[in-house]
Design a protein around this motif. Sequence first.
Motif, PDB file in Angstrom:
ATOM      1  N   ILE A 166       0.835  -1.201   0.000  1.00 59.97           N
ATOM      2  CA  ILE A 166       0.000   0.000   0.000  1.00 59.97           C
ATOM      3  C   ILE A 166       0.870   1.252   0.000  1.00 59.97           C
ATOM      4  O   ILE A 166       0.576   2.233  -0.694  1.00 59.97           O
ATOM      5  N   ASP A 167       1.960   1.231   0.758  1.00 57.27           N
ATOM      6  CA  ASP A 167       2.887   2.378   0.786  1.00 57.27           C
ATOM      7  C   ASP A 167       3.474   2.664  -0.594  1.00 57.27           C
ATOM      8  O   ASP A 167       3.824   3.813  -0.902  1.00 57.27           O
ATOM      9  N   SER A 168       3.613   1.621  -1.414  1.00 56.76           N
ATOM     10  CA  SER A 168       4.241   1.782  -2.731  1.00 56.76           C
ATOM     11  C   SER A 168       3.263   2.210  -3.818  1.00 56.76           C
ATOM     12  O   SER A 168       3.683   2.524  -4.937  1.00 56.76           O
ATOM     13  N   LEU A 169       1.969   2.232  -3.505  1.00 56.94           N
ATOM     14  CA  LEU A 169       0.976   2.603  -4.506  1.00 56.94           C
ATOM     15  C   LEU A 169       1.117   4.064  -4.920  1.00 56.94           C
ATOM     16  O   LEU A 169       1.435   4.932  -4.097  1.00 56.94           O
ATOM     17  N   GLN A 170       0.853   4.330  -6.177  1.00 62.23           N
ATOM     18  CA  GLN A 170       0.844   5.702  -6.682  1.00 62.23           C
ATOM     19  C   GLN A 170      -0.553   6.278  -6.468  1.00 62.23           C
ATOM     20  O   GLN A 170      -1.465   6.028  -7.239  1.00 62.23           O
ATOM     21  N   ILE A 171      -0.719   7.052  -5.398  1.00 59.81           N
ATOM     22  CA  ILE A 171      -2.034   7.595  -5.060  1.00 59.81           C
ATOM     23  C   ILE A 171      -2.332   8.805  -5.941  1.00 59.81           C
ATOM     24  O   ILE A 171      -1.543   9.748  -6.023  1.00 59.81           O
ATOM     25  N   SER A 172      -3.493   8.762  -6.593  1.00 67.18           N
ATOM     26  CA  SER A 172      -3.863   9.852  -7.501  1.00 67.18           C
ATOM     27  C   SER A 172      -4.828  10.843  -6.858  1.00 67.18           C
ATOM     28  O   SER A 172      -4.927  11.997  -7.301  1.00 67.18           O
ATOM     29  N   ASN A 173      -5.537  10.409  -5.818  1.00 68.80           N
ATOM     30  CA  ASN A 173      -6.528  11.259  -5.167  1.00 68.80           C
ATOM     31  C   ASN A 173      -5.842  12.157  -4.138  1.00 68.80           C
ATOM     32  O   ASN A 173      -5.318  11.675  -3.131  1.00 68.80           O
ATOM     33  N   PRO A 174      -5.828  13.480  -4.364  1.00 76.08           N
ATOM     34  CA  PRO A 174      -5.130  14.371  -3.423  1.00 76.08           C
ATOM     35  C   PRO A 174      -5.713  14.335  -2.010  1.00 76.08           C
ATOM     36  O   PRO A 174      -4.981  14.503  -1.033  1.00 76.08           O
ATOM     37  N   LEU A 175      -7.028  14.107  -1.896  1.00 78.00           N
ATOM     38  CA  LEU A 175      -7.635  13.999  -0.570  1.00 78.00           C
ATOM     39  C   LEU A 175      -7.100  12.780   0.177  1.00 78.00           C
ATOM     40  O   LEU A 175      -6.774  12.846   1.361  1.00 78.00           O
ATOM     41  N   LEU A 176      -7.020  11.663  -0.521  1.00 80.43           N
ATOM     42  CA  LEU A 176      -6.490  10.456   0.095  1.00 80.43           C
ATOM     43  C   LEU A 176      -5.020  10.633   0.451  1.00 80.43           C
ATOM     44  O   LEU A 176      -4.581  10.206   1.525  1.00 80.43           O
TER      45      LEU A 176
END
Length: 209
Positions: A166-176
């Motif tokens: 999960i730490d390595s995921l590329q998060i696209s949602n700025p809120l998240l």
Amino acid sequence: SEKLHSRLIVEWATKLFGEQDAVRIAAAAHDWDRAFPDVRIPFENSPEKYWDYKIAHAINTANIFYDKFKELVDPQLMKDITYLIKRHEIGGRKDSDRKLLFIPDSYSNSYNREEAAEKIQMADSISGFVAFLDKGPSIKARGDKYGLKKIGFYYGRAMPETRTIIDSLQISNPLLKRLFQEYKQKQSEVAHDIDYQSIEEKFNKLDRK
């Protein structure tokens, strides 16, 4: 979000565990009770009842799957599928040192069913984090408090290997992205220790098949 979640959990379960029929089928069917409003488990949001709901939902889904396919699936394969569905929220059984037990699968006797259950739970956490929090509208619609709670569920129940993914995921949602940073900074305040023994007791009490 539900469709994306279903697709991603199968992909992640396969990536983490391999091409086992019972694992892929259980992953695909793990949330089926939500598609049957007349028999689904009523949602419980309160902290003291949340795990009761999660366990009851998983067992109910396994029972629905069994009732619909018991005449079509080999009984031993069905035993593995329904077991994995039942355990998708809590993972495989562990000893007092939190090490996975070794219980061979019923159908092929070729893999550890407890490890398979653990990998499905991992896939569920990763997929839920992406489908509902990053790609879904739930955080924006329900607010920061909800977002922190769901991060606490998916990340808080996760074993170290899952957290690394999960730490390595590329998060696209700025809120998240913001809430995930806040969660990590204030983890001791927003996350609660999981009482695994209590969860197992709840599972054993509800699982009567």
